[in-house]
Design a protein around this motif. Structure first.
Motif, PDB file in Angstrom:
ATOM      1  N   TYR A  72     -80.710 -26.826  48.910  1.00 14.20           N
ATOM      2  CA  TYR A  72     -81.111 -28.186  48.569  1.00 14.20           C
ATOM      3  C   TYR A  72     -80.249 -29.169  49.352  1.00 14.20           C
ATOM      4  O   TYR A  72     -79.032 -29.088  49.337  1.00 14.20           O
ATOM      5  N   ASP A  73     -80.855 -30.086  50.052  1.00 13.43           N
ATOM      6  CA  ASP A  73     -80.142 -31.025  50.896  1.00 13.43           C
ATOM      7  C   ASP A  73     -80.169 -32.407  50.264  1.00 13.43           C
ATOM      8  O   ASP A  73     -81.125 -33.148  50.407  1.00 13.43           O
ATOM      9  N   ASP A  74     -79.080 -32.749  49.560  1.00 15.92           N
ATOM     10  CA  ASP A  74     -79.018 -34.074  48.953  1.00 15.92           C
ATOM     11  C   ASP A  74     -78.203 -35.038  49.809  1.00 15.92           C
ATOM     12  O   ASP A  74     -77.930 -36.149  49.387  1.00 15.92           O
ATOM     13  N   ALA A  75     -77.839 -34.628  51.017  1.00 15.40           N
ATOM     14  CA  ALA A  75     -77.042 -35.468  51.890  1.00 15.40           C
ATOM     15  C   ALA A  75     -77.891 -36.190  52.942  1.00 15.40           C
ATOM     16  O   ALA A  75     -77.374 -36.701  53.901  1.00 15.40           O
ATOM     17  N   VAL A  76     -79.176 -36.227  52.752  1.00 13.88           N
ATOM     18  CA  VAL A  76     -80.049 -36.900  53.708  1.00 13.88           C
ATOM     19  C   VAL A  76     -79.797 -38.406  53.613  1.00 13.88           C
ATOM     20  O   VAL A  76     -79.811 -38.969  52.517  1.00 13.88           O
ATOM     21  N   PRO A  77     -79.557 -39.059  54.757  1.00 13.81           N
ATOM     22  CA  PRO A  77     -79.322 -40.503  54.717  1.00 13.81           C
ATOM     23  C   PRO A  77     -80.525 -41.242  54.117  1.00 13.81           C
ATOM     24  O   PRO A  77     -81.669 -40.804  54.228  1.00 13.81           O
ATOM     25  N   ALA A  78     -80.249 -42.373  53.523  1.00 14.38           N
ATOM     26  CA  ALA A  78     -81.282 -43.139  52.831  1.00 14.38           C
ATOM     27  C   ALA A  78     -82.444 -43.505  53.758  1.00 14.38           C
ATOM     28  O   ALA A  78     -83.602 -43.541  53.327  1.00 14.38           O
ATOM     29  N   ARG A 111     -76.895 -31.612  61.858  1.00 11.78           N
ATOM     30  CA  ARG A 111     -77.563 -31.292  60.593  1.00 11.78           C
ATOM     31  C   ARG A 111     -78.994 -30.843  60.837  1.00 11.78           C
ATOM     32  O   ARG A 111     -79.472 -29.877  60.253  1.00 11.78           O
ATOM     33  N   ALA A 112     -79.681 -31.516  61.732  1.00  8.05           N
ATOM     34  CA  ALA A 112     -81.064 -31.145  62.030  1.00  8.05           C
ATOM     35  C   ALA A 112     -81.130 -29.799  62.752  1.00  8.05           C
ATOM     36  O   ALA A 112     -82.082 -29.050  62.574  1.00  8.05           O
ATOM     37  N   THR A 113     -80.127 -29.499  63.531  1.00  6.73           N
ATOM     38  CA  THR A 113     -80.106 -28.234  64.268  1.00  6.73           C
ATOM     39  C   THR A 113     -79.770 -27.062  63.362  1.00  6.73           C
ATOM     40  O   THR A 113     -80.360 -25.995  63.478  1.00  6.73           O
ATOM     41  N   THR A 114     -78.825 -27.255  62.446  1.00  8.87           N
ATOM     42  CA  THR A 114     -78.384 -26.158  61.583  1.00  8.87           C
ATOM     43  C   THR A 114     -79.163 -26.085  60.279  1.00  8.87           C
ATOM     44  O   THR A 114     -79.269 -25.018  59.686  1.00  8.87           O
ATOM     45  N   GLY A 115     -79.654 -27.221  59.800  1.00  8.61           N
ATOM     46  CA  GLY A 115     -80.345 -27.249  58.521  1.00  8.61           C
ATOM     47  C   GLY A 115     -79.395 -27.208  57.340  1.00  8.61           C
ATOM     48  O   GLY A 115     -79.830 -27.077  56.197  1.00  8.61           O
ATOM     49  N   ASP A 116     -78.107 -27.317  57.567  1.00 10.77           N
ATOM     50  CA  ASP A 116     -77.105 -27.205  56.500  1.00 10.77           C
ATOM     51  C   ASP A 116     -76.134 -28.383  56.584  1.00 10.77           C
ATOM     52  O   ASP A 116     -75.285 -28.430  57.474  1.00 10.77           O
ATOM     53  N   PRO A 117     -76.227 -29.346  55.651  1.00  9.01           N
ATOM     54  CA  PRO A 117     -75.374 -30.537  55.744  1.00  9.01           C
ATOM     55  C   PRO A 117     -73.886 -30.242  55.597  1.00  9.01           C
ATOM     56  O   PRO A 117     -73.060 -30.920  56.198  1.00  9.01           O
TER      57      PRO A 117
END
Length: 187
Positions: free
Chosen positions: A112-118, A41-47
């Motif tokens: 918009y990335d709403d899948a970021v872990p808490a 995710r950090a590499t692609t920027g797309d969850p």
């Protein structure tokens, strides 16, 4: 009676998986799914793409499990596969973009990335999106070193092992990545 799988090393569990134990595959997946997903995710920027790439990573890893060198950490091996899958994804994306010209690449950075872990949620989502876009915009070699060290939390030696480069190369790439980020983001 044998020990539960959760007590075994990754190398032992890989050997059990090769011997046909399906629960061994599940244990390897359970242990490494989250770190691999975070890296992708950090590499692609797309969850959303990261989910697919993570799945592709494990399919490829399990298909190649016989080639896993049990003297090396499984986490390094699986992260190398994940980074290769990210590179493949980036190449396919560039080719599709070239042929379709559907949307400018800059539009992809505003997803918009709403899948970021808490545990890594930022108070300011706009700033998080800006930083994520800047990281994704870094050259691949700089981005990989930065992501492995800062997002994935690997040591310099571990990151060097994953990327098959020297620790000094990681240090140089980190310096350059941080300099480019500072220039892109300002102070």
């Amino acid at each position: 009676m044998s020990l539960p799988l959760t007590d075994g090393s990754d190398a032992e569990i890989a050997a059990l998986a090769l011997a046909g134990r399906q629960d061994a595959y599940r244990e390897l997946l359970s242990r490494h799914r989250e770190p691999v997903f975070r890296l992708v995710r950090a590499t692609t920027g797309d969850p959303h793409e990261a989910l697919d790439i993570t799945q592709e990573t494990f399919v490829a890893a399990f298909a190649a499990l016989a080639r896993y060198d049990r003297e090396r950490p499984f986490s390094v091996w699986i992260k190398q596969i994940a980074l290769n899958k990210c590179r493949d994804w980036a190449r396919r994306r560039r080719v599709r973009s070239f042929f379709t010209r559907a949307a400018p690449l800059e539009d992809a950075f505003s997803v918009y990335d709403d899948a970021v872990p808490a545990d890594v949620q930022a108070a300011d989502r706009a700033e998080l999106a800006r930083v994520t876009a800047a990281i994704v915009g870094l050259p691949v070699r700089l981005r990989e070193a930065l992501v492995l060290r800062t997002v994935d939390g690997l040591s310099q030696a571990e990151a060097a092992d994953v990327l098959s480069v020297s620790e000094k190369t990681i240090e140089t790439r980190l310096y350059r990545a941080r300099s480019k980020l500072k220039a892109l983001l300002g102070d």
